[in-house]
Design a protein around this motif. Structure first.
Motif, short mmCIF file in Angstrom:
data_model
loop_
_atom_site.label_atom_id
_atom_site.label_comp_id
_atom_site.label_asym_id
_atom_site.label_seq_id
_atom_site.Cartn_x
_atom_site.Cartn_y
_atom_site.Cartn_z
N GLU A 299 -54.55 -41.55 32.35
CA GLU A 299 -53.85 -40.34 32.78
C GLU A 299 -54.72 -39.54 33.75
N LEU B 277 -54.28 -34.33 20.75
CA LEU B 277 -52.87 -34.53 21.07
C LEU B 277 -52.61 -34.36 22.56
N ASP B 278 -53.39 -33.47 23.19
CA ASP B 278 -53.19 -33.19 24.61
C ASP B 278 -53.89 -34.17 25.54
N LEU C 252 -45.45 -41.29 24.66
CA LEU C 252 -44.96 -40.40 25.71
C LEU C 252 -44.44 -41.19 26.91
N ASN D 280 -53.76 -35.73 34.30
CA ASN D 280 -53.58 -34.83 33.16
C ASN D 280 -54.58 -33.68 33.27
N ARG E 5 -51.11 -40.76 22.46
CA ARG E 5 -50.10 -40.41 23.45
C ARG E 5 -49.28 -41.62 23.90
#
Length: 257
Positions: A187, A219-220, A229, A190, A226
């Motif tokens: 990611e 979680l982020d 998602l 992000n 993840r």
């Protein structure tokens, strides 16, 4: 009103962590995992604490090697997984998923978080909003699957992800900087991950630990939490794949990283 437990993050070996838990009202102390005896004894002596309980997460040597010496010195109660009892030091209390027990006056819940090993457990301290995850959920990562399979580890991740987001996660190793570099390959856009990676680099430049972390942070930013998602699936070219398959792909990429 009962005083909160004091938690001490204690570096051991080259990159392990053990954790001391202390109840100032009773003077009692517990330990989560025992990578080595000397560092733990030194810290106990420095603080003037005894040792009443040792909680073991799994059987790997770098989490249990100090138990024999600590048992000889302090005669603590040893608590570990019934499923792992055949390869742990002799247990005084054997526990399994769903069990609870008393640690320093707090009711502790047991979670089976198999994957890294089969029989790996985590200890949830709900009143202290803490969970000790060792080599299951780690800061920005998860443990390599030495014994379990990806579906199993994904289910373990889901159990931990379901805890309150304000829970503090005490994991077993200082792997976070390399985990961040890998997470950015999954990611790169992000913003929360970019910010966390920068904070981790700053902490490690000053030799500060990156453990513990907040579950909300994981979680982020943690790719292993993840995989369900849509954005992560799309980034991996797996838009229609089940989350467990996406998790398996992320784990495979990490193993090669």
């Amino acid at each position: 009103m009962t005083m909160p437990l004091e938690f001490v993050t204690l570096p051991c070996l080259s990159d392990n962590y053990a954790f001391l838990l202390h109840n100032a009202e009773t003077g009692r102390t517990a330990l989560v995992d025992a990578p080595e005896a000397d560092a733990i004894k030194t810290e106990l002596e420095r603080r003037g604490w005894g040792l009443d309980q040792i909680l073991l997460t799994h059987h790997h040597w770098d989490h249990i090697d100090g138990v024999a010496d600590l048992r000889a010195a302090y005669n603590p109660q040893i608590i570990g997984a019934s499923a792992d009892a055949h390869r742990l030091p002799d247990l005084d209390v054997a526990v399994a998923e769903g069990d609870t027990f008393d640690c320093l006056g707090e009711n502790v819940g047991v979670l089976d978080v198999s994957g890294h090993t089969v029989g790996h457990i985590a200890f949830h301290f709900p009143s202290s909003a803490a969970v000790f995850t060792a080599d299951s959920l780690m800061a920005l990562g998860c443990g390599r699957l030495f014994e379990g399979h990806p579906d199993q580890m994904w289910q373990s991740m889901q159990k931990l992800a379901a805890l309150p987001a304000g829970t503090t996660v005490y994991s077993g190793h200082e792997y976070t900087q390399s985990n961040a570099r890998f997470a950015l390959t999954i990611e790169p856009g992000n913003p929360a991950l970019q910010n966390r990676a920068a904070a981790i680099d700053a902490a490690r430049a000053e030799a500060r630990p990156t453990v513990p972390s907040l579950l909300q942070e994981e979680l982020d930013t943690n790719p292993f939490l993840r995989a369900h998602l849509d954005s992560v699936k799309a980034a991996l070219g797996m838009a229609d794949a089940p989350a467990a398959e996406v998790f398996a792909e992320i784990r495979t990429r990490k193993d090669r990283f």
